[in-house]
Design an enzyme around this catalytic site. Structure first.
Site: not given
Ligand code: NAD
Length: 473
Positions: A166, A242, A377
């Site tokens: 996906k 990840e 982040e």
């Protein structure tokens, strides 16, 4: 969508937009949980024959896919620039990087070695055999919309697994172009399947709950990755994650500050800062900070933002409005708490850029631990500089994060380079090097940046089970 070797068109679709100018560039099938279930069923049915094929057969198909991807490098790069926004040159590099994984794992397929182990019993032999994990469900992000796919698909296929993927809802066209290649080179029906969807959650649920799926591999944010890992836990599926990063970039006073600033300017603004290994906290030793900041500022002021099809532009758009809002919030918060603004610090709205999601390359100094940008982040074009006084302090500051993906060190002192390399709690460390990535090198994070490694020799292990045979003779 591509299920069981066939392209499916659905009445229900969702639109894909160019983030540079807001124009619609395509419409793709809006898949449901049912489509995910049928793709998984197709992958399950294709698995026995595929995993029983020889490594040489699988390798030959991956070689062909590599060749075809390189033949289409320009065409794929143009599609990527239109769909994701990165400048064409960067898109060309990404297609090459993506093709590298096909080549690397075409080779690794032939090196899935087992071993024999001496036994303490004279009538016993141990044989260790590696075999495919089974059906793999993969979820990928929009920021590297071709290479993040091949980094998963290539090792999975090389190992003999079948796959359902996906892609991110912002970049399904790039994913479709990758699957066209897999189809054309002759990957058998059902071995590689693609499910596109505007709402990822029901597809993710099916991936986690369907017992045919034995492995879930995900690249994306830490929040979503944790959720999927939890949802996959009741069936003890294997997972690879990840996830996000918060990379420190450390410049010691024995490094050339001009060279280091050049390095930061090249890596920080790559993909407009939308990279998991993008430097997010730039630590510069006090005595060289002024020279470093001046050089970085000069380089930033030469950068031009705009349509990536124009080679004069090195800064593309952010992915969407919420990405712009996040960058704005972090910059405003830092300025309110006393940071100094050297360049940028605003949305770019002139010359038609208001049609897209552009934010000026930004340089801040005087960043402190209380600021959001020190903790979160950014995923945008902001370089926050923090000064430090000694090695112990900077190591503690660099490690003071729940993330552990990439880090960078600039120093000419070999002992210091080695000490810092060993002390940093990160999975990928560039030492006087801004690009410590390659299909041949293990990529992945420590702490909350992930589980497992992609690429390299390790990359294929993620898709293999170890089976022991104890033979009594
Ligand atoms: P995201 O987590 O929002 O989305 C990533 C993927 O997950 C997309 O395909 C999305 O559709 C899907 N997704 C979202 N919610 C889901 C759900 N409930 N169930 C199933 N799938 C779901 O992340 P993003 O904003 O697209 O990507 C940026 C993030 O990815 C950043 O944090 C970045 O650091 C990280 N990233 C990491 C790496 C790496 O290798 N470590 C590489 C690229 C990006």
């Amino acid at each position: 969508m591509y299920i069981n070797g066939e392209w499916l068109e659905l009445e229900k679709t969702f639109a894909v937009f160019n983030p540079t100018n807001g124009q619609q560039i395509g419409e793709v099938a809006d898949g449901t949980q049912q489509h995910a279930a049928s793709a998984i069923a197709a992958a399950g049915a294709a698995l026995p024959d595929w995993s029983a094929s020889t490594a040489y057969e699988r390798s030959a198909l991956l070689y062909r896919a590599h060749q075809m991807m390189m033949q289409r490098q320009r065409q794929l790069a143009e599609l990527m620039t239109a769909e994701q926004g990165k400048p064409l040159k960067a898109a060309m590099n990404e297609v090459k990087y993506a093709a590298d994984f096909l080549l690397w794992f075409a080779e690794e397929a032939k090196r899935i070695y087992g071993e024999t182990i001496p036994s303490a019993r004279s009538d016993q032999r141990f044989l260790v055999h590696k075999q495919a994990v089974g059906v793999v469900a993969a979820v990928t992000p929009w920021n590297y919309p071709i290479s993040m796919l091949t980094r998963k698909i290539a090792p999975a296929l090389a190992a003999g697994c079948s796959v359902v993927l996906k892609p991110a809802e912002a970049t399904p066209l790039c994913a479709m172009a990758v699957f066209e290649i897999l189809h054309e080179v002759g990957i058998p029906a059902g071995v590689a399947n693609l499910v596109t969807a505007a709402d990822p959650a029901p597809i993710g649920q099916e991936f986690c709950n369907n017992p045919t799926v034995r492995k879930l591999t995900f690249t994306g944010s830490t929040a979503v990755g944790k959720r999927l890992a939890q949802d996959a836990a009741p069936q003890l599926k294997r997972v690879s994650m990840e996830l996000g990063g918060h990379a420190p970039f450390i410049v010691f006073d024995d490094a050339d500050p001009v060279h280091a600033a050049k390095g930061v300017s090249l890596v920080k603004f790559l993909n407009t800062g939308q990279a998991c290994i993008s430097p997010n906290r730039i630590f510069v030793q006090r005595s060289i900070a002024d020279t470093f900041i001046d050089t970085l500022q000069q380089r930033i002021e030469k950068m031009r933002a705009g349509d990536g099809m124009d080679p004069a532009n090195s800064i593309g758009p952010l992915v969407n409005q919420s990405a712009v809002d996040k960058v704005e919030r972090q910059v405003q918060d830092a300025l309110a708490a006393g940071a100094t603004l050297h360049s940028g610090g605003k949305r770019l709205l002139d010359n038609g850029l208001d049609q897209g999601f552009f934010y000026a390359p930004t340089l801040l100094s005087g960043v402190t631990p209380e600021m959001l940008i020190y903790r979160e982040e950014t995923f945008g074009p902001v370089a926050p500089v923090i000064t430090f006084d000694n090695e112990d302090d900077v190591l503690a500051m660099a490690n003071d994060t729940s993330y552990g993906l990439a880090a960078y060190i600039y120093t000419q002192n070999l002992s210091r380079a080695m000490r810092t390399f060993e002390g940093l709690q990160f999975g990928i460390i560039g030492i006087n090097d801004i690009n410590p990535t390659s299909a041949a090198a293990p990529f992945g994070g420590m702490k909350e940046s992930g589980l497992g490694r992609e690429g390299a020799r390790e990359g294929i292990e993620e898709y293999l089970e170890t089976k022991l045979g104890g033979f009594s003779i």
